[in-house]
Design an enzyme around this catalytic site. Structure first.
Site, PDB file in Angstrom:
ATOM      1  N   GLY B 174       0.452  -1.079   0.058  1.00 55.73           N
ATOM      2  CA  GLY B 174      -0.152  -0.132   0.105  1.00 55.73           C
ATOM      3  C   GLY B 174       0.948   1.522   0.502  1.00 55.73           C
ATOM      4  N   GLU B 209      -2.101   2.028 -13.183  1.00 57.87           N
ATOM      5  CA  GLU B 209      -2.562   1.008 -13.888  1.00 57.87           C
ATOM      6  C   GLU B 209      -4.333   1.417 -13.451  1.00 57.87           C
ATOM      7  OE1 GLU B 209      -1.386  -2.611 -11.996  1.00 57.87           O
ATOM      8  OE2 GLU B 209      -2.976  -2.272 -10.479  1.00 57.87           O
ATOM      9  N   ARG B 300      -5.930 -26.890  -8.709  1.00 51.55           N
ATOM     10  CA  ARG B 300      -6.297 -27.983  -7.840  1.00 51.55           C
ATOM     11  C   ARG B 300      -8.130 -27.775  -7.223  1.00 51.55           C
ATOM     12  NH1 ARG B 300      -7.182 -23.568  -4.087  1.00 51.55           N
ATOM     13  NH2 ARG B 300      -5.771 -21.894  -3.642  1.00 51.55           N
TER      14      ARG B 300
END
Lengths: 176, 504, 504, 176
Positions: B174, B209, B300
């Site tokens: 963060g 982003e 999985r």
């Protein structure tokens, strides 16, 4: 004799009286008034205690954990402390609460991965002081009240067992 | 795709389950029902665990530390050979996403109940996984892989869409992150972020982003067979998390539109096909306000697989065995109702510390729509060696409202003594307004009130005070009718577990 | 018919459950999930029973004998008034089929969760019920109500169809019954039966009735609302019986053709309509080689209702509350898979005597497709006052074969200590060839081998001998890892229960 | 020392030997040959005993019921009697088994609803002798071996408690 239950939502005060099979409970409210209810208790060999309070059912399971009492009921887990009048009086004589030092002990076996203080540091309540790794998780341990670090007993990388003393904290100087 | 055929016969003769705890039991139950013999492996401290006691064969493979036992692929393969196991089911965790172990199984001619070593490797490498996903047309969180010059920033941000996030390349946890909500904030924020990053990390590179608002964790269950069929079994929402650990999961996701679900399923199928996937797998996405972005693929069985099983009435472990043995994947059924899972972890709800101790007693919930996948027994010890998840409570009901009520009812019936568990906090989440309304995201546990309700605390206070009165004033209590044993009537359950110093 | 609406709100404010044991818990669970407050009533010895502990309110209504408590309709109605209950659910047994009690509830303006007093009365009178059924076109076992002269006998027997049964009017318990397979046997048999009846009972009347070969017990679940809708929810087969008590039930019936099922459902709906039925009810039939014959109608919730719930994913208790409150019956859903119920009775499997004692411990089954409706807790006392059924184990799976395997697996996980239960005999039934093939009838428990398998007995012998060795030669045993408590390692569970003299 | 387990399917004979943590079990078969296997025992605080017999797992729960042992495993309940060599020898000295009288006791509390014999009656093994009503069920009680009714202690309609003596039966005259 009065019984005081300290909870996260304040204190409750009760007195009890036998009346044959039934027990009468008197709760003293904050404004000094009181209310009375009839309690019927059924303790079971499965550890559960069923209380009927004026016919209303409280189905709970009570464990002791040190000086605390843990009550499980309705899917909730309530941790509280119960003190009776004699204990309260004794505690009052023994001196004022608070202002004592703290001992930071390992809450579980693990490895010390970080120590965020040094001897002599002033620390504030709520701050992280040590991080223990156990069960693949980083578990920060916090300071409960302001103070000064008097002794660090461990170092980073050291494996510790549950209950092992990690750090000693003295009360802040102005209040001791 | 064929539907399941009850005359198929057991797909394997004997399966070694390279795991412990509830998931080992989960796999064993299906194996037993399919007529497959089971081999348990265990560490020194696990001799009395249920996964050992419920197996047909059991072999000790080493010390308590996972690295000395459950992670010892070599030793486990040796045991498989010794016991004549023709398959190994890895469960989750431990060796389940270990590409080398899968390769070793293949080399030893023991079926690894999971995808190929190559598929595990590709999806296990985060960079590689993103590359494959992008190529397969699976949406990623939009962003730039390199820093762009200041003058190109506004058009890049516009392309990504506001709000955007400026992230220090060297940052983490963060730190060094700035949220920019519109263009006017962009350049000042960029300059400050750069300067900060420079001084904090000695590395001034800052990336752009998409800032995902109200992120929800939504994942798609797939099953792929060796005949090119990839089936998708809807989604699971796992946004109730703390420390990135899921605590409550539900299916379906209450805000997912059918069209978007179909898109997510299709994207997941494309990804599975891109890596030649065989077996059960889960593609995890971030969902945000009508859009979804690839996070990762878990190659999985997932912890929370039962909520899919309950809605679709499919046995995913059975399907894993089947497709691994070469059978065609079952045709997807029509999902019904709503399912919720609550993980029961041994941990303090306030500190989230693991809570160690011995299970003194337990009351388990029952009745309609309740399933418990649990490794607990009386005397079970919670040790620091392994995962703190003790059990999973799964409910199913006709709709979301009823499922929530059922989950609450089942949690009221569940009691575990000896350690503290996470069920109290799950109860808070289920009863919270954001969860009930369905309008929540991964921050839910940070925002809700975690204190028990006042009337419950009041009743607990009365019960505790009354118990102390009985102990203190030594009143001879008549035993409640049906109380049974010769215990003193008000005997308290004494905690074997040592509680941390927090409770004083 | 409307489908269920989650916004309906609770249909009642507070329900009194006039029952005990697992069915009281069953009703409470749904009530709690629907937001209806619950009032338990209990007898002196039941203070600590789970139905009391799980209720919101609880009131003692008298002594242990049912006639002093659970059958005291007057006292129960009084408690309902006192506690503000606006509904009473009777469960099964006790007051559930008591027409007077239903009438008293109506008069007291408390909703009786069941059909009208009149419907209970009609269906409770066997003669009346047969009359109503016949009128509604529900097939009865063909037979003559009066004795016919010898000369009319052959044509009457032909009309009924061979084989026929000659039954002494005064007979009972199988005495005075002769089976006649073809006409040549008829008259000689009739004369002998008459003579026998005359000498045995002093009453020579002999009736002619259809002899039902390979009888199977198949019943239809219906739900009727106050708007004239009667919905049918498939069948349950309950042919695994001993002493006319059901032990294992399954749904669907493995030999019922869809057309016949539809016919049986339609017949059941006609019967329900004929008596103005409202609520959940069950019409019981004898099924024999492609035909069905009315037995009786149970105007209440049936013990084995959960297998219907699992297949149709319906909550029958919820529907009972709903239709009683005036809502329309839920639309019938599409049934899925196969469900089996095993009753867990406290009884000796050899003698079928009730087994009294205290539950010292229990291990309950879990995992996929397993439901347990149980009244047990540690310390539970099995007393002679009440029904010996302690719990019901219900499984569901994709098909009959898987359901049988799942039931066996769940029974392997279930352990009850302190009393002997009927689960061993259920295990034998599930593993028997007749049950597995589906080709069985109500005689199944008389025909199968009831001894445990040889390898199991051998393992038990080894375990018991080893335990005695450890006790006798007092070897210091190292505690198994994870064993937990401070008990001596080989301490045996001592039976609190006194076993009957049979085991010596 | 040898241990004999009497089961409904015949007798099994075992000997045991400690070998560190492990135990070796030797079973003597009917033909006089024997087989040896390694046993690893894990007793649990939940009452269950896990036995690994050459790696094969036998998960069982063992209770005592009077002189019998009840073993629950794989959903089966096996009732058997285990005797060691010393006990067998002692029993042999104490005299031959059988030929003794029987005491018919109430297997549960209930009400006697039928008595199907009178004092002096000859009764045969397996015949019903008394019917007790309990839990709304008629529970017939049977004679275990042939004999002669010597004493009837109860009458029809009488409430009896568990274990109460109902009827005494002497051995048949020719065999006593």
């Amino acid at each position: 004799m009065k019984y005081f239950a300290h909870t996260t939502l304040g204190e409750r005060c009760f007195e009890f009286r036998r009346d044959g099979r039934r027990i009468l409970a008197v709760e003293t409210l904050e404004d000094g008034s009181s209310r009375t209810f009839e309690v019927d208790l059924s303790p079971g060999s499965d550890g559960a205690v069923s209380l009927l309070v004026d016919g209303r059912n409280i189905d709970c399971l009570i464990e002791r954990a040190g000086s605390s009492t843990v009550v499980q009921l309705l899917g909730e887990r309530v941790v509280l402390e119960v003190e009776d009048e004699r204990e309260r009086a004794a505690a009052a004589v023994a001196g004022h609460k608070g202002g004592l030092g703290q001992l930071i002990e390992a809450a579980m076996p693990g490895v010390v991965v970080d120590i965020q203080c040094a001897e002599g540091d002033t620390v504030v309540a709520g701050s992280t002081i040590v991080i223990l790794e156990a069960m693949k998780m980083q578990n920060p341990m916090h300071v409960e009240a302001d103070g000064v670090v008097s002794k660090v007993h461990v170092e980073v990388g050291q494996a510790v067992s549950a209950g092992e003393l990690l750090i000693e904290i003295d009360p802040p100087e102005e209040s001791s | 795709m064929s539907s399941q055929n009850q005359n198929e016969g057991p797909p394997f003769k004997r399966v070694l389950i390279a795991n412990r705890g509830e998931i080992a039991l989960r796999v064993m139950r299906t194996a037993r029902e399919m007529g497959i013999k089971t081999v348990a492996v265990y560490s020194d401290v696990d001799r009395h665990q249920l996964h050992v006691r419920r197996a047909d064969h059991a072999v000790c493979i080493g010390g308590a530390a996972p690295s000395e036992s459950y992670l010892r692929g070599d030793r486990i393969l040796e045991v498989a050979k010794q016991t004549g196991a023709d398959a190994i089911h890895p469960g989750y965790g431990f060796l389940s996403e270990n590409a080398n172990f899968a390769a070793d199984c293949a080399a030893a001619n023991v079926a690894f109940i999971g995808p190929s070593s190559e598929a595990i490797r590709l999806m296990g490498d985060k960079v590689e996984a993103r590359r494959v996903a992008e190529k397969a047309g699976v949406p990623l969180v939009p962003g730039l892989k390199d820093e762009v010059p200041e003058e190109e920033l506004p058009s890049a941000a516009l392309g990504i869409g506001y709000p955007v996030m400026l992230k220090a390349a060297a940052g983490g946890g963060g730190k060094g992150i700035r949220i920019v909500r519109d263009e006017s904030e962009l350049l000042p924020a960029f300059r400050m972020a750069k300067a900060e990053a420079e001084s904090a990390f000695g590395d001034g590179r800052v990336y752009l982003e998409k800032f995902v608002t109200k992120p929800r964790h939504v994942e798609i269950q797939i099953i792929a067979d060796q005949h090119g069929n990839v089936t998708a079994w809807g989604e699971r929402e796992c946004s109730v998390q703390r420390r990135h650990q899921k605590l409550v999961e539900e299916s379906p996701c209450s805000v997912l539109e059918p069209e978007l679900r179909a898109e997510m399923e299709e994207a997941s199928r494309r990804l599975a096909r891109a890596v030649g996937y065989v077996g059960a797998g889960t593609v995890e996405y971030l969902y945000s306000e009508g859009r979804f972005y690839f996070l990762e693929m878990n190659t999985r069985l997932q912890v929370e697989h039962p909520i899919t099983e309950e809605r679709f009435r499919v046995d995913l472990v059975r399907e894993m065995f089947r497709v691994c043995a070469g059978f065609e994947a079952a045709e997807c059924t029509e999902p019904q109702g709503h399912s919720i899972e609550i993980r029961v972890n041994a941990e303090d709800p306030d500190t989230w510390f693991p809570s160690l101790g011995t299970i003194a007693r337990q009351n388990v919930p029952g009745g309609p729509g309740v399933r418990l996948d649990s490794s607990l027994y009386r005397g079970f010890e919670v040790t620091p060696y392994y995962d703190s998840m003790l059990a999973k409570l799964i409910v199913h009901a006709q709709d979301r409202h009823s499922a929530i009520e059922r989950a609450i009812r089942a949690l009221q019936e569940l009691r575990i003594c000896g350690v503290t568990t996470s069920t109290g906090i799950a109860m808070r989440a289920l009863q919270s307004e954001p969860f009930r309304s369905g309008d929540y995201d991964t921050s839910i546990l940070e925002t809700i009130d975690k204190r028990p309700p006042e009337d419950v605390v009041g009743h607990a206070a009365l019960a505790a005070a009354l118990t102390k009165y009985l102990r203190t004033e030594e009143v001879p209590v008549e035993k409640g009718a049906g109380a049974g044993s010769g215990l003193p009537a008000w005997t308290l359950v004494d905690r074997a577990a040592r509680l941390g110093r927090r409770i004083r």
